[in-house]
Structure formats: C-alpha cells, structure tokens
Scaffold this motif. Structure first.
Motif, PDB file in Angstrom:
ATOM      1  N   LEU A  19       0.760  -1.328   0.234  1.00 57.46           N
ATOM      2  CA  LEU A  19       0.135  -0.267  -0.159  1.00 57.46           C
ATOM      3  C   LEU A  19       0.949   0.854  -0.126  1.00 57.46           C
ATOM      4  N   ALA A  20       1.964   1.452   0.483  1.00 62.04           N
ATOM      5  CA  ALA A  20       2.724   2.746   0.086  1.00 62.04           C
ATOM      6  C   ALA A  20       3.855   2.261  -0.808  1.00 62.04           C
ATOM      7  N   ALA A  21       3.832   1.441  -0.861  1.00 58.41           N
ATOM      8  CA  ALA A  21       4.593   1.673  -2.527  1.00 58.41           C
ATOM      9  C   ALA A  21       3.744   2.410  -3.165  1.00 58.41           C
ATOM     10  N   LEU A 207      10.505  -1.429  -1.347  1.00 60.57           N
ATOM     11  CA  LEU A 207       8.816  -2.161  -1.241  1.00 60.57           C
ATOM     12  C   LEU A 207       8.362  -3.195  -0.983  1.00 60.57           C
ATOM     13  N   ILE A 208       8.701  -2.827  -2.625  1.00 63.03           N
ATOM     14  CA  ILE A 208       7.102  -3.732  -2.998  1.00 63.03           C
ATOM     15  C   ILE A 208       8.217  -5.545  -2.965  1.00 63.03           C
ATOM     16  N   SER A 222      -2.400  -6.091  -5.409  1.00 58.34           N
ATOM     17  CA  SER A 222      -4.169  -5.242  -4.828  1.00 58.34           C
ATOM     18  C   SER A 222      -4.312  -3.725  -3.903  1.00 58.34           C
ATOM     19  N   ALA A 223      -2.947  -4.201  -3.213  1.00 60.77           N
ATOM     20  CA  ALA A 223      -2.511  -2.639  -2.188  1.00 60.77           C
ATOM     21  C   ALA A 223      -1.887  -1.801  -3.244  1.00 60.77           C
ATOM     22  N   VAL A 224      -0.398  -2.722  -3.647  1.00 59.59           N
ATOM     23  CA  VAL A 224      -0.303  -1.019  -4.876  1.00 59.59           C
ATOM     24  C   VAL A 224      -1.114  -0.075  -5.652  1.00 59.59           C
ATOM     25  N   ALA A 229      -4.927   4.816  -6.305  1.00 56.25           N
ATOM     26  CA  ALA A 229      -6.196   4.793  -6.048  1.00 56.25           C
ATOM     27  C   ALA A 229      -6.006   5.657  -5.110  1.00 56.25           C
ATOM     28  N   LEU A 230      -6.169   5.527  -4.177  1.00 56.30           N
ATOM     29  CA  LEU A 230      -6.259   6.155  -2.441  1.00 56.30           C
ATOM     30  C   LEU A 230      -5.189   7.398  -2.692  1.00 56.30           C
TER      31      LEU A 230
END
Length: 247
Positions: A19-21, A207-208, A222-224, A229-230
């Motif tokens: 998510l952070a990535a 990160l990834i 999905s988190a990436v 998107a966020l």
C-alpha cells in the motif's frame, strides 16, 4: 496511525508496504512528475527524474546494514531464537532506514516550495502547506511501519518518522539563510521530478520486493493499486480544493 496499531505480523506488513509503495508511486507519477513536465518540459523533467533515481540508488547503497538487536527494546524480541525471523527483521529495518532517508530528501524541496509560495502570497503558502501535510501522512506511515515491525517499538517508529519530516522546515531555514533572494523556480520544479524518481525507486526497488517476501503476490499487487487509487483521490481533493480557492 502506526502507534495505535496492534501487533503487526509479517504478512500484514507485506500488504501495508505494498500500500505504501502504491501511495509513493502515486505521488511520483500522478503529481510530482506531471507538475515538473509542465514547468520545465519533457526532456529536462526526464533528466531530473532519472538523475534522482541514480543519485538515490547510490545513497541507498551507502546506508550501512543495521544491527537490528541494537534497535530492539522489546525483551521478547531480543531473546528470539528464530534465525529466519531475525534476518527478516534486519531486512525490514534496513528498508525503513532507506525509506526514511528518501522521505527526508523528498521533503526538502517541498519545504522550499512552501517557502517560495508564501513569499508570493501568504494564503497560497497556507493552502500549499495543508496540501503537502495531507500527503505527508502516508509517507510517515511508510517510515514508521517497518521500523515498528522490526524493533517492536512504537516510540522508535514515531521518532524515525518525525526525524524524516524535519527535513521540510530545515530546508526552509537553510534557503532563507543561504538564499535570501529565493531560489530559481525552474530549479525547484526540476527538483520535484528528481524527487519523483526517488519515490519511484523506493516503491519499486525497496517496498514491493520486501512486500512480496511476506505476502502473496495477489494481495501485494491489490495493495499497490489500492495505494495509487487512494493517492489519486487525495490529489483530486487537493487540486479541486485549490481550484475552488482560486475562484
């Protein structure tokens, strides 16, 4: 956000780092690079971008491998016998330190941007400062999260995130003292593209790969995309609010 989290397992860490990535690559490709392209042109922005990648890759290579035990304050983690877990914690901690350095470098030109905007218009400076503060939240999480997970100390994670954030006001003080007439705007715009390169490097190189070691590829991907998107929604809200203020 990290301080109030319950204990984080490695799988959850992997998803959150994905998510952070995504958030970092969203900042790079949806905000910093397009802004620089518009200001300095395609060729110059690309040169700045890849210069940022190259310079930060050299900086990251110079970050020494940390002694995870020296950072751990939790007695249970200090007595941990699992060699695999210890090695994983060391990798996570190193990732956190490299991310902290990258965020500090990233924050410096943002501080300069606020300084220059405030010199032109105090209201513009306040608006820009609030916008930057919003997208600094995920950056702080990206620093604090791996440090907390590796050391078991929320306080250590909080300190590292705060230290990386201090680059922003320190850059303002440095520019005000060393360049009382201000910096050339085109230089700051080029630096934004270089910072975009740094953010892309941290997301793709640090990160990834680490996230994929701890969580399934489908969850990480999905988190990436969720992070991107966020960040897209965040940037839309910021620019929409800025356009409304201008009217």
């Amino acid at each position: 956000l990290v301080v109030v989290q319950p204990d984080i397992g490695f799988r959850r860490l992997g998803v959150l780092q994905g998510l952070a990535a995504g958030l970092m690559m969203g900042i790079s490709f949806l905000d910093l690079v397009p802004e620089s392209l518009e200001a300095v042109g395609f060729g110059a922005a690309n040169l700045w971008f890849f210069a940022g990648v190259l310079v930060f890759a050299c900086i990251a290579a110079l970050v020494p491998e940390p002694d995870a035990n020296a950072w751990i304050t939790n007695p249970e983690l200090r007595q941990e016998d699992d060699k695999h877990a210890k090695a994983a914690r060391k990798k996570v901690l190193l990732s956190g330190l490299i991310t902290a350095v990258g965020i500090a470098v990233h924050n410096a030109p943002e501080g300069v941007s606020v300084f220059l905007a405030s010199s032109k218009s105090p209201s513009l400076g306040v608006s820009l400062a609030l916008s930057i503060a919003l997208h600094n939240i995920p950056e702080g999480v990206a620093v604090a999260l791996p440090v907390y997970c590796a050391t078991g100390s929320r306080w250590t994670g909080l300190k590292m995130a705060a230290a990386s954030g201090l680059a922003e006001p320190l850059a303002v003080v440095a520019v005000a003292l060393l360049f009382p007439g201000g910096l050339d705007a085109s230089l700051v715009d080029g630096m934004l593209s270089a910072v975009g390169g740094i953010m892309a490097y941290i997301g793709i190189h640090e990160l990834i790969p680490l996230a994929l070691q701890h969580a399934p590829a489908r969850e990480v991907s999905s988190a990436v995309f969720g992070g991107m998107a966020l960040m897209s929604l965040n940037l839309y809200a910021i620019h929409h609010h800025g356009a409304a203020d201008a009217l």
